[in-house]
Design a protein around this motif. Structure first.
Motif, PDB file in Angstrom:
ATOM      1  N   MET A 153      12.172  25.326 -26.003  1.00 17.26           N
ATOM      2  CA  MET A 153      12.811  24.751 -27.319  1.00 17.26           C
ATOM      3  C   MET A 153      13.094  23.328 -27.207  1.00 17.26           C
ATOM      4  O   MET A 153      13.639  23.013 -25.988  1.00 17.26           O
ATOM      5  CB  MET A 153      13.771  25.722 -27.824  1.00 17.26           C
ATOM      6  CG  MET A 153      13.174  27.414 -28.001  1.00 17.26           C
ATOM      7  SD  MET A 153      14.600  28.166 -29.107  1.00 17.26           S
ATOM      8  CE  MET A 153      14.187  27.768 -30.563  1.00 17.26           C
ATOM      9  N   VAL A 154      13.506  22.859 -28.261  1.00 11.75           N
ATOM     10  CA  VAL A 154      13.668  21.324 -28.229  1.00 11.75           C
ATOM     11  C   VAL A 154      14.791  21.400 -29.182  1.00 11.75           C
ATOM     12  O   VAL A 154      14.485  21.810 -30.508  1.00 11.75           O
ATOM     13  CB  VAL A 154      12.603  20.512 -28.317  1.00 11.75           C
ATOM     14  CG1 VAL A 154      13.376  18.967 -28.263  1.00 11.75           C
ATOM     15  CG2 VAL A 154      11.584  20.530 -27.478  1.00 11.75           C
ATOM     16  N   THR A 176       8.679  24.578 -28.638  1.00 10.79           N
ATOM     17  CA  THR A 176       7.828  23.383 -28.271  1.00 10.79           C
ATOM     18  C   THR A 176       6.401  23.721 -28.750  1.00 10.79           C
ATOM     19  O   THR A 176       5.585  22.841 -28.876  1.00 10.79           O
ATOM     20  CB  THR A 176       7.552  23.410 -26.754  1.00 10.79           C
ATOM     21  OG1 THR A 176       7.301  24.588 -26.281  1.00 10.79           O
ATOM     22  CG2 THR A 176       9.154  22.868 -26.200  1.00 10.79           C
ATOM     23  N   THR A 177       5.962  25.056 -29.224  1.00 14.04           N
ATOM     24  CA  THR A 177       4.436  25.338 -29.475  1.00 14.04           C
ATOM     25  C   THR A 177       4.196  24.687 -30.741  1.00 14.04           C
ATOM     26  O   THR A 177       2.793  24.348 -30.930  1.00 14.04           O
ATOM     27  CB  THR A 177       4.199  26.759 -29.642  1.00 14.04           C
ATOM     28  OG1 THR A 177       5.420  27.299 -30.361  1.00 14.04           O
ATOM     29  CG2 THR A 177       4.236  27.429 -28.251  1.00 14.04           C
ATOM     30  N   GLN A 178       5.091  24.351 -31.806  1.00 15.16           N
ATOM     31  CA  GLN A 178       4.640  23.551 -32.934  1.00 15.16           C
ATOM     32  C   GLN A 178       5.536  22.259 -33.092  1.00 15.16           C
ATOM     33  O   GLN A 178       5.185  21.680 -34.151  1.00 15.16           O
ATOM     34  CB  GLN A 178       5.036  24.682 -34.077  1.00 15.16           C
ATOM     35  CG  GLN A 178       6.395  24.953 -34.207  1.00 15.16           C
ATOM     36  CD  GLN A 178       6.767  25.939 -35.245  1.00 15.16           C
ATOM     37  OE1 GLN A 178       5.766  26.322 -35.885  1.00 15.16           O
ATOM     38  NE2 GLN A 178       7.954  26.393 -35.693  1.00 15.16           N
ATOM     39  N   THR A 219      16.055  19.331 -24.281  1.00 16.07           N
ATOM     40  CA  THR A 219      15.062  20.289 -24.436  1.00 16.07           C
ATOM     41  C   THR A 219      16.216  21.595 -23.986  1.00 16.07           C
ATOM     42  O   THR A 219      17.216  20.982 -23.221  1.00 16.07           O
ATOM     43  CB  THR A 219      13.855  20.347 -23.197  1.00 16.07           C
ATOM     44  OG1 THR A 219      14.489  20.035 -22.029  1.00 16.07           O
ATOM     45  CG2 THR A 219      12.852  19.207 -23.472  1.00 16.07           C
ATOM     46  N   THR A 220      15.839  22.698 -24.026  1.00 16.47           N
ATOM     47  CA  THR A 220      16.724  23.910 -23.614  1.00 16.47           C
ATOM     48  C   THR A 220      16.370  24.490 -22.469  1.00 16.47           C
ATOM     49  O   THR A 220      16.422  25.676 -22.209  1.00 16.47           O
ATOM     50  CB  THR A 220      16.722  25.040 -24.678  1.00 16.47           C
ATOM     51  OG1 THR A 220      15.309  25.354 -24.882  1.00 16.47           O
ATOM     52  CG2 THR A 220      17.055  24.242 -26.207  1.00 16.47           C
ATOM     53  N   THR A 221      15.653  23.769 -21.616  1.00 17.52           N
ATOM     54  CA  THR A 221      15.287  24.015 -20.293  1.00 17.52           C
ATOM     55  C   THR A 221      16.081  23.509 -19.008  1.00 17.52           C
ATOM     56  O   THR A 221      16.871  22.450 -19.320  1.00 17.52           O
ATOM     57  CB  THR A 221      13.820  23.810 -20.123  1.00 17.52           C
ATOM     58  OG1 THR A 221      13.490  22.424 -20.280  1.00 17.52           O
ATOM     59  CG2 THR A 221      12.931  24.728 -21.036  1.00 17.52           C
ATOM     60  N   PRO A 272       6.784  18.873 -18.833  1.00 17.35           N
ATOM     61  CA  PRO A 272       5.704  18.104 -18.567  1.00 17.35           C
ATOM     62  C   PRO A 272       5.211  17.406 -19.648  1.00 17.35           C
ATOM     63  O   PRO A 272       4.602  16.246 -19.748  1.00 17.35           O
ATOM     64  CB  PRO A 272       4.561  18.759 -17.716  1.00 17.35           C
ATOM     65  CG  PRO A 272       5.521  19.872 -17.200  1.00 17.35           C
ATOM     66  CD  PRO A 272       6.569  20.336 -18.210  1.00 17.35           C
ATOM     67  N   ALA A 273       4.823  18.251 -21.006  1.00 15.85           N
ATOM     68  CA  ALA A 273       4.464  17.608 -22.170  1.00 15.85           C
ATOM     69  C   ALA A 273       5.261  16.428 -22.720  1.00 15.85           C
ATOM     70  O   ALA A 273       4.741  15.673 -23.307  1.00 15.85           O
ATOM     71  CB  ALA A 273       4.271  18.803 -22.976  1.00 15.85           C
ATOM     72  N   ILE A 274       6.596  16.475 -22.486  1.00 18.65           N
ATOM     73  CA  ILE A 274       7.444  15.338 -23.011  1.00 18.65           C
ATOM     74  C   ILE A 274       8.350  15.152 -22.045  1.00 18.65           C
ATOM     75  O   ILE A 274       9.789  15.097 -22.142  1.00 18.65           O
ATOM     76  CB  ILE A 274       8.060  15.856 -24.190  1.00 18.65           C
ATOM     77  CG1 ILE A 274       8.659  17.281 -24.187  1.00 18.65           C
ATOM     78  CG2 ILE A 274       7.466  15.808 -25.605  1.00 18.65           C
ATOM     79  CD1 ILE A 274       9.496  17.789 -25.266  1.00 18.65           C
TER      80      ILE A 274
END
Length: 330
Positions: A131-132, A211-213, A228-230, A235-237
């Motif tokens: 998630m972001v 992040t999927t959408q 981000t919640t990680t 890698p995508a951002i």
């Protein structure tokens, strides 16, 4: 004497029948599966959980030699499907995929007709959707430090959208507020779609979403990404820092998924399902399609009964206090 002979004959018959029954059960387990398997999804078709289920169903079926049919049973935040699976025959022909809602149900609902920790057999984790934390395009803050100052200065004037009571977006937002020591104005929507639409339109200030959408909107600058919640950058951002590295130590929210079976499903059958799940998650096609959707496959060590059980217990301990403190719905 006649009574003893009759008694011994009866005992012998029972023992013989039990032996035969045991033999039949063992044979059935060995031959399993002999018909299609239902993979129950607790949400409507088209959502992230349904997408993951349909991606793994085909290769799992190929590994098992039978069709795995995705069966959508939506309603009540997943509790209808969970109840259905908990009450299903423990024969391996009903299995279940659910996300982190399995860990939040006890705190969200007063009385559940099942026990998330004890009404199921564990097969393994599947995948995580990161998630972001997002902000509207014209929000005065441009980075997390500025957002922190903006929130402290404006307090409840800051609005935070979510997809409704118990939704992951709401839980993520509440955890964020709890860690920040603030109380924002939370605005529930009927799904993340309309919540994201209003964020894009500038009607709300913040949203925590999958992040999927959201990644396309981050890349084209239509929203601001504050973190981000990680634990690691995505890698995508790669230019978006994690909330963890920006001061919210240990802040991690992933929409994780696991596969379960009804309690009492024989271990040999569980082992076969687990092996099929691991094979599906190792399929190059599945790996690519999940990566393209910004979905992280669980490490193989966690695609196990222990991995899923330990994670579920940990998540219950994380979300229970957050939900009770927030007095959801909000």
């Amino acid at each position: 004497m006649k009574f003893k002979k009759t008694l011994f004959a009866g005992i012998a018959a029972i023992v013989g029948a039990s032996t035969l029954l045991g033999s039949n059960i063992a044979s059935a387990q060995k031959d399993w599966p002999t018909k299609p398997i239902a993979l129950v999804v607790p949400f409507a078709a088209g959502g992230p959980t349904d997408t993951i289920a349909r991606l793994i169903a085909v290769p799992m079926g190929q590994a098992l030699g039978q069709t795995v049919v995705v069966e959508n049973t939506a309603g009540a935040g997943g509790t209808i499907a969970s109840t259905k699976v908990a009450r299903a025959a423990p024969d391996g022909y009903t299995i279940y995929i659910h996300h982190m809602g399995m860990a939040t149900a006890q705190a969200l609902y007063d009385k559940l007709p099942y026990d998330p920790m004890n009404s199921f057999e564990y097969i393994g984790q599947v995948a995580d959707v990161p998630m972001v934390l997002l902000g509207k395009k014209d929000l005065p803050a441009n980075n997390f430090k500025e957002l922190e100052a903006y929130i402290k200065a404006n307090g409840s004037k800051v609005t935070m959208a979510n997809a409704g009571p118990g939704a992951v977006s709401q839980l993520c937002g509440l955890l964020f507020q709890s860690r920040m020591g603030v109380r924002l104005t939370n605005i529930p929507y009927k799904g993340t779609g309309p919540a994201l639409t209003d964020l894009l339109g500038g009607q709300v200030d913040l949203l925590c979403d999958q992040t999927t959408q959201t990644i396309p909107y981050i890349k084209d600058g239509r929203v601001k990404a504050f973190g981000t919640t990680t634990m690691k950058r995505l890698p995508a951002i790669p230019n978006v820092p994690t909330l963890n590295e920006q001061g919210l130590k240990g802040f991690e929210v992933k929409v994780w998924h696991g596969v379960y079976a009804p309690k009492g499903t024989p271990q040999p059958i569980l082992d076969k399902i687990n092996a099929a799940l691991k094979k599906a998650l190792s399929s190059p096609d599945v790996v690519k399609r999940l990566q393209d959707a910004n979905i992280d496959i669980a490490p193989m060590a966690k695609v196990s009964a222990k991995g899923l059980k330990d994670h579920l217990e940990s998540e219950i301990n994380v979300w229970g206090p957050v939900i009770r403190k927030a007095n959801i719905p909000d």
